[in-house]
Write a protein that holds these residues in place. Sequence first.
Motif, PDB file in Angstrom:
ATOM      1  N   GLU A  10       0.924  -1.136   0.047  1.00 25.56           N
ATOM      2  CA  GLU A  10      -0.043   0.142   0.065  1.00 25.56           C
ATOM      3  C   GLU A  10       0.951   1.312  -0.051  1.00 25.56           C
ATOM      4  OE1 GLU A  10      -2.780  -0.279   3.408  1.00 25.56           O
ATOM      5  OE2 GLU A  10      -3.643  -2.037   2.597  1.00 25.56           O
ATOM      6  N   ASP A  11       1.953   1.286   0.933  1.00 29.43           N
ATOM      7  CA  ASP A  11       2.826   2.351   1.002  1.00 29.43           C
ATOM      8  C   ASP A  11       3.700   2.567  -0.500  1.00 29.43           C
ATOM      9  OD1 ASP A  11       1.819   3.152   3.514  1.00 29.43           O
ATOM     10  OD2 ASP A  11       3.940   2.488   4.365  1.00 29.43           O
ATOM     11  N   ASP A  12       3.905   1.552  -1.125  1.00 27.15           N
ATOM     12  CA  ASP A  12       4.729   1.669  -2.353  1.00 27.15           C
ATOM     13  C   ASP A  12       3.715   2.388  -3.278  1.00 27.15           C
ATOM     14  OD1 ASP A  12       6.951   0.511  -1.421  1.00 27.15           O
ATOM     15  OD2 ASP A  12       6.442  -1.631  -2.114  1.00 27.15           O
ATOM     16  N   ALA A  13       2.436   1.809  -3.509  1.00 23.45           N
ATOM     17  CA  ALA A  13       1.601   2.409  -4.470  1.00 23.45           C
ATOM     18  C   ALA A  13       1.096   3.602  -4.253  1.00 23.45           C
ATOM     19  CB  ALA A  13       0.277   1.573  -4.440  1.00 23.45           C
ATOM     20  N   ALA A  14       1.216   4.200  -2.685  1.00 31.12           N
ATOM     21  CA  ALA A  14       0.821   5.326  -2.520  1.00 31.12           C
ATOM     22  C   ALA A  14       1.929   6.283  -2.845  1.00 31.12           C
ATOM     23  CB  ALA A  14       0.352   5.816  -1.098  1.00 31.12           C
ATOM     24  N   GLU A  15       3.019   6.099  -2.618  1.00 32.02           N
ATOM     25  CA  GLU A  15       4.250   6.847  -2.849  1.00 32.02           C
ATOM     26  C   GLU A  15       4.323   6.783  -4.420  1.00 32.02           C
ATOM     27  OE1 GLU A  15       8.798   7.257  -1.303  1.00 32.02           O
ATOM     28  OE2 GLU A  15       7.935   5.358  -1.025  1.00 32.02           O
ATOM     29  N   ASP A  16       4.236   5.739  -5.172  1.00 32.36           N
ATOM     30  CA  ASP A  16       4.298   5.976  -6.725  1.00 32.36           C
ATOM     31  C   ASP A  16       3.106   7.023  -6.936  1.00 32.36           C
ATOM     32  OD1 ASP A  16       6.294   3.843  -6.877  1.00 32.36           O
ATOM     33  OD2 ASP A  16       4.782   2.344  -7.275  1.00 32.36           O
ATOM     34  N   ALA A  17       2.110   7.115  -6.345  1.00 29.28           N
ATOM     35  CA  ALA A  17       0.800   7.968  -6.605  1.00 29.28           C
ATOM     36  C   ALA A  17       1.242   9.254  -6.276  1.00 29.28           C
ATOM     37  CB  ALA A  17      -0.411   7.408  -6.287  1.00 29.28           C
ATOM     38  N   GLY A  18       2.413   9.622  -5.547  1.00 35.48           N
ATOM     39  CA  GLY A  18       2.793  11.006  -5.255  1.00 35.48           C
ATOM     40  C   GLY A  18       2.989  11.229  -4.047  1.00 35.48           C
ATOM     41  N   MET A  19       2.527  10.379  -3.029  1.00 37.03           N
ATOM     42  CA  MET A  19       2.839  10.415  -1.626  1.00 37.03           C
ATOM     43  C   MET A  19       4.164  10.601  -1.132  1.00 37.03           C
ATOM     44  SD  MET A  19       1.863   7.778   1.926  1.00 37.03           S
ATOM     45  CE  MET A  19       3.382   6.768   1.548  1.00 37.03           C
ATOM     46  N   HIS A  20       4.440  11.618  -0.217  1.00 38.56           N
ATOM     47  CA  HIS A  20       5.718  11.833   0.251  1.00 38.56           C
ATOM     48  C   HIS A  20       6.490  10.743   1.050  1.00 38.56           C
ATOM     49  CE1 HIS A  20       9.266  13.599   2.192  1.00 38.56           C
ATOM     50  NE2 HIS A  20       9.377  14.515   1.030  1.00 38.56           N
ATOM     51  N   GLY A  21       7.572  10.304   0.834  1.00 46.19           N
ATOM     52  CA  GLY A  21       8.208   9.083   1.425  1.00 46.19           C
ATOM     53  C   GLY A  21       8.018   9.153   3.021  1.00 46.19           C
TER      54      GLY A  21
END
Length: 50
Positions: A10-21
């Motif tokens: 989920e975190d990987d997908a969210a980061e790919d979508a623009g979430m800050h690391g």
Amino acid sequence: MEELAAALAEDDAAEDAGMHGDDRRTCHTHQCWAEDCADQPMHTNPSASR
């Protein structure tokens, strides 16, 4: 362990979508919960080696 694997994905997908690391709940590097390795030198001093 399944919960961690799902959270990592989920975190990987969210980061790919623009979430800050910094907003991750998990650590991509160590494959664990972010709170479990937040004090590791790699996180507190990114230029330090493992």
